[in-house]
Design a protein around this motif. Structure first.
Motif, PDB file in Angstrom:
ATOM      1  N   GLU A  49       0.875  -1.193   0.000  1.00  0.00           N
ATOM      2  CA  GLU A  49       0.000   0.000   0.000  1.00  0.00           C
ATOM      3  C   GLU A  49       0.899   1.225   0.000  1.00  0.00           C
ATOM      4  OE1 GLU A  49      -3.496   1.032  -0.287  1.00  0.00           O
ATOM      5  OE2 GLU A  49      -4.040   0.330   1.724  1.00  0.00           O
ATOM      6  N   ASP A  50       0.650   2.170  -0.886  1.00  0.00           N
ATOM      7  CA  ASP A  50       1.361   3.450  -0.824  1.00  0.00           C
ATOM      8  C   ASP A  50       0.359   4.559  -1.130  1.00  0.00           C
ATOM      9  OD1 ASP A  50       1.029   3.508  -3.576  1.00  0.00           O
ATOM     10  OD2 ASP A  50       3.142   3.220  -4.051  1.00  0.00           O
ATOM     11  N   VAL A  51       0.839   5.778  -1.323  1.00  0.00           N
ATOM     12  CA  VAL A  51      -0.122   6.883  -1.504  1.00  0.00           C
ATOM     13  C   VAL A  51      -0.925   6.736  -2.790  1.00  0.00           C
ATOM     14  CG1 VAL A  51       0.988   8.597  -0.034  1.00  0.00           C
ATOM     15  CG2 VAL A  51       1.675   8.428  -2.435  1.00  0.00           C
ATOM     16  N   VAL A  52      -0.369   6.029  -3.780  1.00  0.00           N
ATOM     17  CA  VAL A  52      -1.101   5.861  -5.041  1.00  0.00           C
ATOM     18  C   VAL A  52      -2.272   4.886  -4.848  1.00  0.00           C
ATOM     19  CG1 VAL A  52      -0.939   5.060  -7.432  1.00  0.00           C
ATOM     20  CG2 VAL A  52       0.933   6.404  -6.426  1.00  0.00           C
ATOM     21  N   THR A  78       0.899  15.480  -1.636  1.00  0.00           N
ATOM     22  CA  THR A  78       1.473  14.458  -0.750  1.00  0.00           C
ATOM     23  C   THR A  78       2.850  14.874  -0.256  1.00  0.00           C
ATOM     24  OG1 THR A  78       2.026  12.118  -0.524  1.00  0.00           O
ATOM     25  CG2 THR A  78       2.476  13.107  -2.675  1.00  0.00           C
ATOM     26  N   GLU A  79       3.159  14.439   0.959  1.00  0.00           N
ATOM     27  CA  GLU A  79       4.513  14.586   1.495  1.00  0.00           C
ATOM     28  C   GLU A  79       5.265  13.283   1.285  1.00  0.00           C
ATOM     29  OE1 GLU A  79       7.674  14.384   4.611  1.00  0.00           O
ATOM     30  OE2 GLU A  79       6.035  13.022   4.249  1.00  0.00           O
ATOM     31  N   THR A  80       4.530  12.198   0.988  1.00  0.00           N
ATOM     32  CA  THR A  80       5.158  10.881   0.865  1.00  0.00           C
ATOM     33  C   THR A  80       5.024  10.358  -0.569  1.00  0.00           C
ATOM     34  OG1 THR A  80       3.156  10.087   2.032  1.00  0.00           O
ATOM     35  CG2 THR A  80       5.177  10.109   3.259  1.00  0.00           C
ATOM     36  N   GLY A  81       5.418  11.189  -1.517  1.00  0.00           N
ATOM     37  CA  GLY A  81       5.382  10.824  -2.933  1.00  0.00           C
ATOM     38  C   GLY A  81       6.258   9.610  -3.213  1.00  0.00           C
ATOM     39  N   VAL A  82       6.026   8.944  -4.360  1.00  0.00           N
ATOM     40  CA  VAL A  82       6.702   7.678  -4.618  1.00  0.00           C
ATOM     41  C   VAL A  82       7.857   7.817  -5.601  1.00  0.00           C
ATOM     42  CG1 VAL A  82       4.670   6.307  -4.046  1.00  0.00           C
ATOM     43  CG2 VAL A  82       4.990   7.090  -6.412  1.00  0.00           C
ATOM     44  N   ASP A  83       8.036   8.999  -6.181  1.00  0.00           N
ATOM     45  CA  ASP A  83       9.099   9.195  -7.162  1.00  0.00           C
ATOM     46  C   ASP A  83       9.521  10.659  -7.101  1.00  0.00           C
ATOM     47  OD1 ASP A  83      10.019   7.620  -9.991  1.00  0.00           O
ATOM     48  OD2 ASP A  83      10.179   9.809 -10.028  1.00  0.00           O
ATOM     49  N   SER A  87       5.019  12.398 -11.037  1.00  0.00           N
ATOM     50  CA  SER A  87       3.972  12.693 -10.052  1.00  0.00           C
ATOM     51  C   SER A  87       3.215  11.429  -9.649  1.00  0.00           C
ATOM     52  CB  SER A  87       2.989  13.680 -10.685  1.00  0.00           C
ATOM     53  OG  SER A  87       1.747  13.625 -10.037  1.00  0.00           O
ATOM     54  N   ALA A  88       2.935  11.303  -8.365  1.00  0.00           N
ATOM     55  CA  ALA A  88       2.085  10.186  -7.903  1.00  0.00           C
ATOM     56  C   ALA A  88       0.755  10.219  -8.648  1.00  0.00           C
ATOM     57  CB  ALA A  88       1.852  10.303  -6.396  1.00  0.00           C
ATOM     58  N   GLY A  89       0.337  11.431  -9.043  1.00  0.00           N
ATOM     59  CA  GLY A  89      -0.930  11.583  -9.761  1.00  0.00           C
ATOM     60  C   GLY A  89      -0.937  10.902 -11.120  1.00  0.00           C
ATOM     61  N   VAL A  90       0.245  10.802 -11.752  1.00  0.00           N
ATOM     62  CA  VAL A  90       0.288  10.142 -13.066  1.00  0.00           C
ATOM     63  C   VAL A  90       0.170   8.622 -12.891  1.00  0.00           C
ATOM     64  CG1 VAL A  90       1.680   9.726 -15.134  1.00  0.00           C
ATOM     65  CG2 VAL A  90       1.442  12.040 -14.236  1.00  0.00           C
ATOM     66  N   PHE A  91       0.781   8.076 -11.841  1.00  0.00           N
ATOM     67  CA  PHE A  91       0.561   6.651 -11.540  1.00  0.00           C
ATOM     68  C   PHE A  91      -0.943   6.420 -11.302  1.00  0.00           C
ATOM     69  CE2 PHE A  91       5.065   6.915 -10.118  1.00  0.00           C
ATOM     70  CZ  PHE A  91       5.587   5.826 -10.795  1.00  0.00           C
ATOM     71  N   LEU A  92      -1.555   7.333 -10.560  1.00  0.00           N
ATOM     72  CA  LEU A  92      -2.992   7.223 -10.261  1.00  0.00           C
ATOM     73  C   LEU A  92      -3.826   7.323 -11.537  1.00  0.00           C
ATOM     74  CD1 LEU A  92      -5.176   7.295  -7.893  1.00  0.00           C
ATOM     75  CD2 LEU A  92      -5.242   9.745  -8.339  1.00  0.00           C
ATOM     76  N   HIS A  93      -3.454   8.254 -12.380  1.00  0.00           N
ATOM     77  CA  HIS A  93      -4.135   8.484 -13.651  1.00  0.00           C
ATOM     78  C   HIS A  93      -4.165   7.190 -14.474  1.00  0.00           C
ATOM     79  CE1 HIS A  93      -4.208   9.812 -17.906  1.00  0.00           C
ATOM     80  NE2 HIS A  93      -4.910  10.848 -17.480  1.00  0.00           N
ATOM     81  N   PRO A  99      -8.741  10.206 -18.493  1.00  0.00           N
ATOM     82  CA  PRO A  99      -8.549  10.624 -19.891  1.00  0.00           C
ATOM     83  C   PRO A  99      -7.182  11.272 -20.123  1.00  0.00           C
ATOM     84  CG  PRO A  99      -9.977  12.162 -18.739  1.00  0.00           C
ATOM     85  CD  PRO A  99      -9.763  11.022 -17.810  1.00  0.00           C
ATOM     86  N   ASN A 100      -6.684  11.161 -21.349  1.00  0.00           N
ATOM     87  CA  ASN A 100      -5.395  11.778 -21.681  1.00  0.00           C
ATOM     88  C   ASN A 100      -5.492  13.300 -21.725  1.00  0.00           C
ATOM     89  OD1 ASN A 100      -5.291   8.963 -23.585  1.00  0.00           O
ATOM     90  ND2 ASN A 100      -3.652   9.370 -22.147  1.00  0.00           N
ATOM     91  N   ARG A 101      -6.696  13.802 -22.040  1.00  0.00           N
ATOM     92  CA  ARG A 101      -6.871  15.262 -22.037  1.00  0.00           C
ATOM     93  C   ARG A 101      -7.081  15.727 -20.606  1.00  0.00           C
ATOM     94  NH1 ARG A 101     -10.272  16.912 -27.449  1.00  0.00           N
ATOM     95  NH2 ARG A 101      -8.534  16.526 -28.856  1.00  0.00           N
ATOM     96  N   CYS A 102      -6.014  15.712 -19.867  1.00  0.00           N
ATOM     97  CA  CYS A 102      -6.078  15.987 -18.429  1.00  0.00           C
ATOM     98  C   CYS A 102      -4.678  16.425 -18.010  1.00  0.00           C
ATOM     99  CB  CYS A 102      -6.453  14.670 -17.733  1.00  0.00           C
ATOM    100  SG  CYS A 102      -6.563  14.731 -15.963  1.00  0.00           S
ATOM    101  N   ARG A 103      -4.599  17.405 -17.092  1.00  0.00           N
ATOM    102  CA  ARG A 103      -3.292  17.797 -16.581  1.00  0.00           C
ATOM    103  C   ARG A 103      -3.111  17.187 -15.201  1.00  0.00           C
ATOM    104  NH1 ARG A 103      -5.657  23.440 -17.207  1.00  0.00           N
ATOM    105  NH2 ARG A 103      -7.388  22.015 -16.905  1.00  0.00           N
ATOM    106  N   VAL A 104      -1.889  16.729 -14.916  1.00  0.00           N
ATOM    107  CA  VAL A 104      -1.639  16.077 -13.625  1.00  0.00           C
ATOM    108  C   VAL A 104      -0.369  16.651 -13.023  1.00  0.00           C
ATOM    109  CG1 VAL A 104      -1.248  13.884 -12.451  1.00  0.00           C
ATOM    110  CG2 VAL A 104      -2.715  13.953 -14.471  1.00  0.00           C
TER     111      VAL A 104
END
Ligand code: CAA
Length: 391
Positions: A49-52, A78-83, A87-93, A99-104
């Motif tokens: 389990e991690d933040v993603v 996040t303070e506990t990012g994984v890379d 961005s942890a948000g891109v792993f989540l994405h 959708p690809n038309r999205c900024r992260v």
């Protein structure tokens, strides 16, 4: 235009360490924790389990209710990012098939980043009302074993859909903020655990609250009595109590014990049994208020105080929307918290030692009981998977 939180959902890990177990192991009076710092349990993340995965668990029930193609941005705090780069948000994405038309992008400043992401999202929507922004605040609070911070660990993720005409709360324009370059809590790049000057950090928190409040009142002309309920960043619930006392003293407000409790207690219930979740903690406090307050908070003004060590703080408010109860996910929150499994101190230590971000290659055994998990790391690349578990 009203802009704010349209949907909100919280997730935590499937395991916890009771502070009674912790106290027995350390030969400390349990009341130091239950009364002294006001905590009962800490959610503990297993190695897979991690933040993603926490964020995916928090966001999925929101995404099921909307057309995900409409999400124009994911702001992941996040303070506990994984890379250090991605961005942890891109792993989540990727994991959630957004959708690809999205900024992260990932937001960082200790526990403050969730509030920063929320404010950024409201600004984006005020500029273009078509935007629908998924804000995530997710963290796993981890300190060294046998330090004073060890009892204040925990983890959690809050997902919020920020839109025009929100169904839960409209965030009001105008806020008070404060930054000061101090070393009360920090985590150098080579460490997986935070370093903290504990007592100093509580003093800086309260000092920041006073400064942010002064700025807030200058910006908005609102007073203490204009606010019905107060949500604070909660590293441990006693901190929220100290914060509210400090604000009352600073403003000279006349508040009875019953009023004090009505203004703050419902917002502490979840944090007391989940522990610190850094950037998510303020929003766990807000969800706790919504899920646990005896009376409806419709039409009420709620304040938010975000504190990120180091330090950046912000005080802002919002107005609860009519019919907000219809879109709350109270039962899901309560079920997820209640179904966590208790760990012995040794089991907690085993999880603690295995979760190490510097591993180059590993396949994680299935310990995470949630719908998404970190499956492994190959050549330093993280691999996530959807399990067959329901969320
Ligand atoms: N019964 C009842 N109360 C007891 C007790 C007992 N048997 N024994 C002790 N206490 C009380 C103490 O009197 C004290 O109360 P006050 O704070 O009101 O004085 C309280 O329990 C804590 O006792 P100590 O001060 O002795 O505890 P400690 O040395 O273990 O440190 C801590 C406490 C500083 C909070 C430590 O847990 C820590 O460093 N935590 C991490 C840092 C943190 O959370 N800081 C918060 C502000 S920074 C922030 O908010 C950002 C973030 O998320 C990290």
């Amino acid at each position: 235009m009203k802009v704010g939180i349209d949907l909100i959902h919280f997730a935590t890990a499937d395991y916890y360490l009771g502070l009674d177990t912790f106290a027995a192991e350390k030969h400390i009076d349990v009341e130091k924790f239950t009364i002294g710092i006001g905590q009962e349990k800490m959610s503990i993340a297993p190695p897979d389990e991690d933040v993603v995965s926490l964020a995916a668990k928090a966001a999925a029930p929101i995404l099921r209710q909307i057309d995900t193609n409409e999400i124009s941005a994911v702001l992941f705090a996040t303070e506990t990012g994984v890379d250090q780069s991605k961005s942890a948000g891109v792993f989540l994405h990727g994991l959630l098939g957004l959708p690809n038309r999205c900024r992260v992008v990932e937001f960082k400043h200790a526990c403050y980043a969730g509030a920063a992401a929320l404010q950024m999202a409201t600004t984006m929507i005020r500029a273009n009302s078509k935007e629908k922004v998924l804000v995530i605040a997710a963290d796993i609070a981890k300190y060294d074993v046998d330090t004073s911070g060890e009892a204040t660990q925990g983890c959690g993720a809050v997902a919020m859909l920020i839109t025009e005409s929100p169904r839960i709360i409209a965030i009001e324009a105008g806020s008070g903020y404060y930054t000061d370059d101090v070393m009360d809590f920090w985590r150098p790049n080579n460490r997986t655990t935070a370093l903290v000057d504990g007592k100093y950090s509580t003093k800086v928190y309260l000092n920041s609250l006073k400064h942010a409040w002064e700025h807030f009142t200058e910006q908005t002309n609102r007073t203490f009595n204009d606010i019905d309920y107060f949500c604070y960043h909660i590293p441990f619930t006693k901190m929220a109590e100290k914060a509210h006392k400090t604000l009352i003293k600073k403003t000279g407000a006349d508040v009875t014990q019953d009023q004090f409790e009505a203004q703050t207690l419902a917002s502490q219930i979840y944090n007391r049994i989940v522990g610190n979740s850094y950037s998510a903690s303020l929003f766990v406090s807000f969800i706790s208020l919504l899920d646990n307050n005896r009376q409806s908070v419709e039409g009420k003004r709620i304040s938010f105080f975000s504190y990120g060590s180091g330090c950046v703080a912000e005080f802002f408010t919002g107005i609860m929307q009519s019919g907000y109860e219809k879109v709350l996910m109270t039962q899901e929150h309560q079920r997820k918290i209640a179904q966590r499994k208790p760990l012995s101190y040794q089991e907690y230590l085993d999880f603690y030692k295995q979760a190490d971000s510097v591993i180059e290659n590993i396949v994680y055994p299935l310990t995470n009981k949630g719908p998404y998990r970190l499956a492994g790391i190959k050549d330093h690349k993280r691999y996530y998977e959807k399990t067959n578990q329901l969320d």
